[in-house]
Design an enzyme around this catalytic site. Structure first.
Site, PDB file in Angstrom:
ATOM      1  N   HIS A  46      12.542 -13.260 -39.521  1.00 48.42           N
ATOM      2  CA  HIS A  46      13.607 -12.246 -39.610  1.00 48.42           C
ATOM      3  C   HIS A  46      14.348 -12.366 -40.944  1.00 48.42           C
ATOM      4  O   HIS A  46      14.704 -11.361 -41.556  1.00 48.42           O
ATOM      5  CB  HIS A  46      14.642 -12.441 -38.492  1.00 48.42           C
ATOM      6  CG  HIS A  46      14.317 -11.701 -37.226  1.00 48.42           C
ATOM      7  ND1 HIS A  46      14.200 -10.341 -37.169  1.00 48.42           N
ATOM      8  CD2 HIS A  46      14.116 -12.143 -35.959  1.00 48.42           C
ATOM      9  CE1 HIS A  46      13.939  -9.976 -35.923  1.00 48.42           C
ATOM     10  NE2 HIS A  46      13.877 -11.046 -35.164  1.00 48.42           N
TER      11      HIS A  46
ATOM     12  N   HIS B  41       9.697 -17.259 -35.615  1.00 44.01           N
ATOM     13  CA  HIS B  41      10.109 -15.863 -35.391  1.00 44.01           C
ATOM     14  C   HIS B  41      11.430 -15.579 -36.119  1.00 44.01           C
ATOM     15  O   HIS B  41      11.565 -14.557 -36.795  1.00 44.01           O
ATOM     16  CB  HIS B  41      10.244 -15.637 -33.878  1.00 44.01           C
ATOM     17  CG  HIS B  41      10.713 -14.265 -33.483  1.00 44.01           C
ATOM     18  ND1 HIS B  41       9.899 -13.366 -32.818  1.00 44.01           N
ATOM     19  CD2 HIS B  41      11.905 -13.647 -33.650  1.00 44.01           C
ATOM     20  CE1 HIS B  41      10.594 -12.250 -32.610  1.00 44.01           C
ATOM     21  NE2 HIS B  41      11.818 -12.396 -33.103  1.00 44.01           N
ATOM     22  N   GLU B  42      12.392 -16.493 -35.981  1.00 39.85           N
ATOM     23  CA  GLU B  42      13.719 -16.263 -36.575  1.00 39.85           C
ATOM     24  C   GLU B  42      13.685 -16.375 -38.098  1.00 39.85           C
ATOM     25  O   GLU B  42      14.328 -15.591 -38.791  1.00 39.85           O
ATOM     26  CB  GLU B  42      14.755 -17.229 -35.988  1.00 39.85           C
ATOM     27  CG  GLU B  42      14.967 -17.121 -34.479  1.00 39.85           C
ATOM     28  CD  GLU B  42      15.244 -15.706 -33.983  1.00 39.85           C
ATOM     29  OE1 GLU B  42      15.827 -14.911 -34.736  1.00 39.85           O
ATOM     30  OE2 GLU B  42      14.859 -15.392 -32.850  1.00 39.85           O
TER      31      GLU B  42
ATOM     32  N   CYS C 263      11.425  -9.396 -28.964  1.00 44.64           N
ATOM     33  CA  CYS C 263      12.490  -9.452 -29.962  1.00 44.64           C
ATOM     34  C   CYS C 263      13.607  -8.499 -29.539  1.00 44.64           C
ATOM     35  O   CYS C 263      13.328  -7.377 -29.115  1.00 44.64           O
ATOM     36  CB  CYS C 263      11.918  -9.037 -31.318  1.00 44.64           C
ATOM     37  SG  CYS C 263      13.147  -9.018 -32.638  1.00 44.64           S
ATOM     38  N   LEU C 264      14.850  -8.935 -29.674  1.00 47.54           N
ATOM     39  CA  LEU C 264      15.980  -8.086 -29.281  1.00 47.54           C
ATOM     40  C   LEU C 264      16.030  -6.795 -30.104  1.00 47.54           C
ATOM     41  O   LEU C 264      16.567  -5.796 -29.649  1.00 47.54           O
ATOM     42  CB  LEU C 264      17.304  -8.846 -29.429  1.00 47.54           C
ATOM     43  CG  LEU C 264      17.513 -10.033 -28.467  1.00 47.54           C
ATOM     44  CD1 LEU C 264      18.812 -10.748 -28.813  1.00 47.54           C
ATOM     45  CD2 LEU C 264      17.521  -9.584 -27.015  1.00 47.54           C
TER      46      LEU C 264
ATOM     47  N   GLN D  19      19.997  -9.182 -37.524  1.00 53.82           N
ATOM     48  CA  GLN D  19      19.962  -8.429 -36.265  1.00 53.82           C
ATOM     49  C   GLN D  19      21.343  -7.958 -35.806  1.00 53.82           C
ATOM     50  O   GLN D  19      21.451  -7.156 -34.879  1.00 53.82           O
ATOM     51  CB  GLN D  19      19.314  -9.271 -35.155  1.00 53.82           C
ATOM     52  CG  GLN D  19      17.828  -9.515 -35.404  1.00 53.82           C
ATOM     53  CD  GLN D  19      17.223 -10.289 -34.252  1.00 53.82           C
ATOM     54  OE1 GLN D  19      17.330 -11.509 -34.190  1.00 53.82           O
ATOM     55  NE2 GLN D  19      16.619  -9.591 -33.305  1.00 53.82           N
TER      56      GLN D  19
ATOM     57  N   GLY E 217      17.162 -16.314 -29.132  1.00 53.79           N
ATOM     58  CA  GLY E 217      17.213 -16.501 -30.576  1.00 53.79           C
ATOM     59  C   GLY E 217      17.754 -15.237 -31.213  1.00 53.79           C
ATOM     60  O   GLY E 217      17.526 -14.138 -30.701  1.00 53.79           O
TER      61      GLY E 217
HETATM   62 NI    NI Z   1      13.494 -11.212 -33.117  1.00 55.85          NI
END
Ligand code: NI
Length: 169
Positions: free
Chosen positions: A138, A134-135, A92-93, A50, A45
């Site tokens: 963001h 989660h997204e 998370c990235l 990001q 995701g």
């Molecule tokens: Ni994330």
């Protein structure tokens, strides 16, 4: 084109993103770039902030390129309903090496636009429900470390500072 992933504490990750208003070729290129950047970073995701783009847009592919039907682009997404509660580990990235258990709704109903601007609704459960929450977080400037206890967050922030000092962040 693969974009570098922005990491915490970059401010773009911590403020609400702007709605997408133009459903043009530039948006479709951005969506393609987001999938490419997500795969390159081995994620399932990715939200536009990001890659430094403060727009309400996220891509998800739980199959990680195995099933094209699972590729999901959510533009201007909103949670319409939520139900139940599940606590599972999340990563998370933008927070590499940090993993913590986060409480999320078990099932959610998401309303979003596709790349052509058409609205659709989707019932999500299990990992997809978690990924959507989660997204969408963001897009509201919320990272998962702000969904855990202050104690666990301090622990995560200390680990990040240590990695930063070591030049590994
Ligand atoms: Ni994330």
């Amino acid at each position: 084109m693969v974009h570098p992933i922005v990491k915490y504490p970059d401010p773009v990750l911590q403020r609400p993103a702007e709605p997408v208003t133009e459903f043009d070729d530039a948006l479709r290129t951005l969506v393609d770039d987001m999938f490419e950047s997500m795969y390159d970073a081995h994620g399932i995701g990715l939200a536009a902030p990001q890659i430094g783009v403060p727009k309400r847009l996220t891509v998800i592919d739980l199959s990680f390129q195995k099933n094209p039907e699972e590729k999901l682009a959510l533009i201007n997404p909103r949670l319409l309903a939520r139900e139940g509660k599940v606590i599972e580990e999340e990563g998370c990235l933008s927070l590499p090496e940090i993993r913590e258990r986060v409480a999320r709704s078990a099932r959610v109903r998401v309303r979003a636009q596709d790349v052509h601007g058409n609205w659709f609704e989707r019932e999500c459960e299990e990992l997809l429900a978690r990924a959507c929450q989660h997204e969408i977080d963001h897009l509201d400037g919320i990272l998962f470390i702000f969904r855990i206890s202050a104690l666990k967050r301090d622990f995560a922030l200390r680990k990040i500072r240590k990695l930063q000092r070591a030049g590994e962040w």
